[in-house]
Write a protein that holds these residues in place. Structure first.
Motif, PDB file in Angstrom:
ATOM      1  N   ASP A  95       2.312 -10.108   6.417  1.00  0.00           N
ATOM      2  CA  ASP A  95       2.093 -10.710   5.096  1.00  0.00           C
ATOM      3  C   ASP A  95       1.028  -9.972   4.288  1.00  0.00           C
ATOM      4  OD1 ASP A  95      -0.043 -11.481   6.655  1.00  0.00           O
ATOM      5  OD2 ASP A  95      -0.043 -13.576   6.011  1.00  0.00           O
ATOM      6  N   LYS A  96       0.344  -9.002   4.898  1.00  0.00           N
ATOM      7  CA  LYS A  96      -0.674  -8.235   4.186  1.00  0.00           C
ATOM      8  C   LYS A  96      -0.198  -6.826   3.810  1.00  0.00           C
ATOM      9  CE  LYS A  96      -3.839 -11.443   4.451  1.00  0.00           C
ATOM     10  NZ  LYS A  96      -4.303 -12.169   3.225  1.00  0.00           N
ATOM     11  N   VAL A  97       0.961  -6.420   4.337  1.00  0.00           N
ATOM     12  CA  VAL A  97       1.477  -5.085   4.032  1.00  0.00           C
ATOM     13  C   VAL A  97       2.041  -5.073   2.613  1.00  0.00           C
ATOM     14  CG1 VAL A  97       3.220  -3.348   4.629  1.00  0.00           C
ATOM     15  CG2 VAL A  97       1.966  -4.536   6.440  1.00  0.00           C
ATOM     16  N   LYS A  98       1.591  -4.131   1.804  1.00  0.00           N
ATOM     17  CA  LYS A  98       2.008  -4.041   0.406  1.00  0.00           C
ATOM     18  C   LYS A  98       2.920  -2.847   0.125  1.00  0.00           C
ATOM     19  CE  LYS A  98      -0.425  -7.628  -0.577  1.00  0.00           C
ATOM     20  NZ  LYS A  98       0.306  -8.919  -0.776  1.00  0.00           N
ATOM     21  N   THR A  99       2.805  -1.803   0.942  1.00  0.00           N
ATOM     22  CA  THR A  99       3.554  -0.564   0.709  1.00  0.00           C
ATOM     23  C   THR A  99       4.115  -0.069   2.030  1.00  0.00           C
ATOM     24  OG1 THR A  99       2.014   0.018  -1.070  1.00  0.00           O
ATOM     25  CG2 THR A  99       3.465   1.761  -0.256  1.00  0.00           C
ATOM     26  N   ALA A 100       5.356   0.447   1.972  1.00  0.00           N
ATOM     27  CA  ALA A 100       5.963   1.026   3.173  1.00  0.00           C
ATOM     28  C   ALA A 100       6.563   2.382   2.818  1.00  0.00           C
ATOM     29  CB  ALA A 100       7.043   0.106   3.727  1.00  0.00           C
ATOM     30  N   PHE A 101       6.253   3.373   3.645  1.00  0.00           N
ATOM     31  CA  PHE A 101       6.736   4.726   3.424  1.00  0.00           C
ATOM     32  C   PHE A 101       7.901   5.039   4.357  1.00  0.00           C
ATOM     33  CE2 PHE A 101       2.480   4.888   1.683  1.00  0.00           C
ATOM     34  CZ  PHE A 101       2.618   5.724   0.576  1.00  0.00           C
ATOM     35  N   GLY A 102       8.877   5.794   3.825  1.00  0.00           N
ATOM     36  CA  GLY A 102      10.010   6.233   4.624  1.00  0.00           C
ATOM     37  C   GLY A 102      10.777   7.303   3.867  1.00  0.00           C
ATOM     38  N   HIS A 103      11.693   7.968   4.562  1.00  0.00           N
ATOM     39  CA  HIS A 103      12.526   8.988   3.935  1.00  0.00           C
ATOM     40  C   HIS A 103      13.377   8.341   2.846  1.00  0.00           C
ATOM     41  CE1 HIS A 103      15.674  12.047   3.485  1.00  0.00           C
ATOM     42  NE2 HIS A 103      14.786  12.892   3.970  1.00  0.00           N
ATOM     43  N   THR A 159       6.476  -2.698  -1.500  1.00  0.00           N
ATOM     44  CA  THR A 159       6.927  -1.618  -2.375  1.00  0.00           C
ATOM     45  C   THR A 159       7.315  -0.401  -1.545  1.00  0.00           C
ATOM     46  OG1 THR A 159       5.449  -2.354  -4.138  1.00  0.00           O
ATOM     47  CG2 THR A 159       6.297  -0.097  -4.287  1.00  0.00           C
ATOM     48  N   PRO A 160       8.558   0.085  -1.705  1.00  0.00           N
ATOM     49  CA  PRO A 160       8.972   1.281  -0.945  1.00  0.00           C
ATOM     50  C   PRO A 160       8.430   2.550  -1.581  1.00  0.00           C
ATOM     51  CG  PRO A 160      10.780   0.511  -2.310  1.00  0.00           C
ATOM     52  CD  PRO A 160       9.660  -0.480  -2.493  1.00  0.00           C
ATOM     53  N   ARG A 161       8.042   3.506  -0.746  1.00  0.00           N
ATOM     54  CA  ARG A 161       7.553   4.790  -1.226  1.00  0.00           C
ATOM     55  C   ARG A 161       8.201   5.898  -0.393  1.00  0.00           C
ATOM     56  NH1 ARG A 161       6.366   2.617  -5.191  1.00  0.00           N
ATOM     57  NH2 ARG A 161       4.311   2.236  -6.113  1.00  0.00           N
ATOM     58  N   ALA A 162       8.662   6.948  -1.059  1.00  0.00           N
ATOM     59  CA  ALA A 162       9.373   8.033  -0.373  1.00  0.00           C
ATOM     60  C   ALA A 162       8.423   8.970   0.353  1.00  0.00           C
ATOM     61  CB  ALA A 162      10.216   8.811  -1.371  1.00  0.00           C
ATOM     62  N   LYS A 163       8.868   9.414   1.521  1.00  0.00           N
ATOM     63  CA  LYS A 163       8.148  10.391   2.331  1.00  0.00           C
ATOM     64  C   LYS A 163       9.175  11.419   2.808  1.00  0.00           C
ATOM     65  CE  LYS A 163       3.776  10.531   3.906  1.00  0.00           C
ATOM     66  NZ  LYS A 163       2.579  10.319   3.092  1.00  0.00           N
ATOM     67  N   SER A 164       8.726  12.610   3.130  1.00  0.00           N
ATOM     68  CA  SER A 164       9.659  13.668   3.534  1.00  0.00           C
ATOM     69  C   SER A 164      10.340  13.379   4.861  1.00  0.00           C
ATOM     70  CB  SER A 164       8.924  15.015   3.614  1.00  0.00           C
ATOM     71  OG  SER A 164       7.875  14.952   4.576  1.00  0.00           O
ATOM     72  N   ASP A 165       9.718  12.530   5.687  1.00  0.00           N
ATOM     73  CA  ASP A 165      10.265  12.266   7.020  1.00  0.00           C
ATOM     74  C   ASP A 165       9.721  10.931   7.513  1.00  0.00           C
ATOM     75  OD1 ASP A 165       9.655  12.808  10.260  1.00  0.00           O
ATOM     76  OD2 ASP A 165      11.637  13.362   9.557  1.00  0.00           O
ATOM     77  N   ASN A 166      10.562  10.156   8.196  1.00  0.00           N
ATOM     78  CA  ASN A 166      10.133   8.852   8.690  1.00  0.00           C
ATOM     79  C   ASN A 166       9.035   8.974   9.745  1.00  0.00           C
ATOM     80  OD1 ASN A 166      12.198   7.377   7.180  1.00  0.00           O
ATOM     81  ND2 ASN A 166      13.640   8.301   8.602  1.00  0.00           N
ATOM     82  N   ALA A 167       9.194   9.941  10.647  1.00  0.00           N
ATOM     83  CA  ALA A 167       8.174  10.114  11.678  1.00  0.00           C
ATOM     84  C   ALA A 167       6.859  10.586  11.079  1.00  0.00           C
ATOM     85  CB  ALA A 167       8.671  11.096  12.735  1.00  0.00           C
ATOM     86  N   LYS A 168       6.923  11.405  10.022  1.00  0.00           N
ATOM     87  CA  LYS A 168       5.699  11.838   9.345  1.00  0.00           C
ATOM     88  C   LYS A 168       5.008  10.635   8.707  1.00  0.00           C
ATOM     89  CE  LYS A 168       3.842  15.170   6.024  1.00  0.00           C
ATOM     90  NZ  LYS A 168       2.808  14.244   5.543  1.00  0.00           N
ATOM     91  N   ALA A 169       5.822   9.722   8.157  1.00  0.00           N
ATOM     92  CA  ALA A 169       5.257   8.507   7.583  1.00  0.00           C
ATOM     93  C   ALA A 169       4.497   7.733   8.657  1.00  0.00           C
ATOM     94  CB  ALA A 169       6.363   7.647   6.985  1.00  0.00           C
ATOM     95  N   ALA A 170       5.088   7.644   9.857  1.00  0.00           N
ATOM     96  CA  ALA A 170       4.431   6.939  10.953  1.00  0.00           C
ATOM     97  C   ALA A 170       3.135   7.645  11.356  1.00  0.00           C
ATOM     98  CB  ALA A 170       5.379   6.848  12.145  1.00  0.00           C
TER      99      ALA A 170
END
Length: 282
Positions: free
Chosen positions: A96-104, A121-132
């Motif tokens: 409930d505190k997460v505001k942004t999530a990154f993924g490919h 809010t979704p945000r683009a990243k070059s790679d899912n594992a890099k986001a992690a």
């Protein structure tokens, strides 16, 4: 020394998961792009390449089919991976505190419903594992990554929500590429044959070329077209059929295809994946 299998992405990517499931005896070799993964196989830095080609939700992976015919590599196997998307975050974070999530960019639409329902809010990243990895290296408890369970294990992240993909049958298909072809009959199911071709510049050439597969009882499971060299008049087709080039009905169909084409190249012969029909029928 263990043989290596190259994939696009970082350790923990879905390509890494595909490598671990299909070739557990191979050491994974992460590469920044599909081109780099293909080149690693070409140069001998890797023995095999795991290349994502299509997703049941997103569709085909852009540019891959145009890369494969030019790669000089051969398809020797296929692998289907059930894509379970998880929301990962630093230890101590709360959903409930997460505001942004990154993924490919490919994965973001696949869990849009969950993100919207939770105000993330979704945000683009070059790679899912890099986001992690980036989330693990940061300190922000309001930021999450959309990635695999494998990525959570590798980077020491908590899984705040599991299997958040909108489609229950979300699956990615990979092709395993090698420097040398393997035309042996393998496995207990059907063999698959993949090839590319250009039709001749005559009326109804594509229609006539496809007729040979119908009349000879050869099931074509895929036919896709794309431009060659950016030209609107030069079209290349990528096709997949059930059967082996040594099968008589496949031989007859390919002979008829050859009559109506000015170029045809077999990309690979490989066994049908054990779960192919289950995946396609889901």
């Amino acid at each position: 020394m263990s043989p290596k299998i190259a994939f696009q992405g970082e350790l923990g990517a879905y390509g890494h998961q595909a490598c671990a499931e299909a070739r557990p005896d191979h050491a994974p070799l992460p590469c920044p792009t599909f081109t780099a993964a293909i080149e690693a196989v070409r140069t001998g830095d890797a023995d095999l390449g795991m290349i994502a080609v299509e997703n049941s939700t997103y569709g085909r992976v852009a540019d891959v089919h145009s890369l494969l015919p030019q790669s000089g590599l051969h398809i020797v196997d296929e692998q289907f991976i059930r894509v379970h998307i998880n929301l990962l975050a630093k230890q101590g974070a709360r959903l409930d505190k997460v505001k942004t999530a990154f993924g490919h960019v490919v994965i973001l639409p696949q869990c849009a419903g969950f993100l919207r329902e939770n105000g993330i809010t979704p945000r683009a990243k070059s790679d899912n594992a890099k986001a992690a990895r980036d989330v693990a290296e940061g300190e922000d408890l309001t930021v999450g990554a959309l990635a695999s369970e494998l990525a959570a294990d590798i980077y020491g992240l908590d899984i705040l929500a599991r299997n958040i993909e909108d489609a229950s049958n979300n699956t990615t298909r990979f092709l395993i590429m090698a420097r040398e072809p393997d035309y042996q009959r393998r496995g207990t199911g059907s063999m698959m044959t993949s090839f590319v071709f250009h039709v001749r510049n005559i009326p109804a050439a594509l229609y006539k070329a496809m007729g040979g597969f119908a009349t000879n009882g050869v099931n074509m499971t895929k036919l896709e077209s794309y431009m060659v060299g950016g030209s609107f008049t030069a079209t290349q087709f990528y096709a997949e059929i059930e059967g082996h080039p040594d099968d008589r009905n496949v031989q007859l169909a390919l002979e008829e295809l050859n009559y109506f084409t000015d170029y045809m190249h077999v990309m690979g012969v490989y066994p049908e994946a054990p779960h192919r029909r289950d995946r396609l029928q889901t």
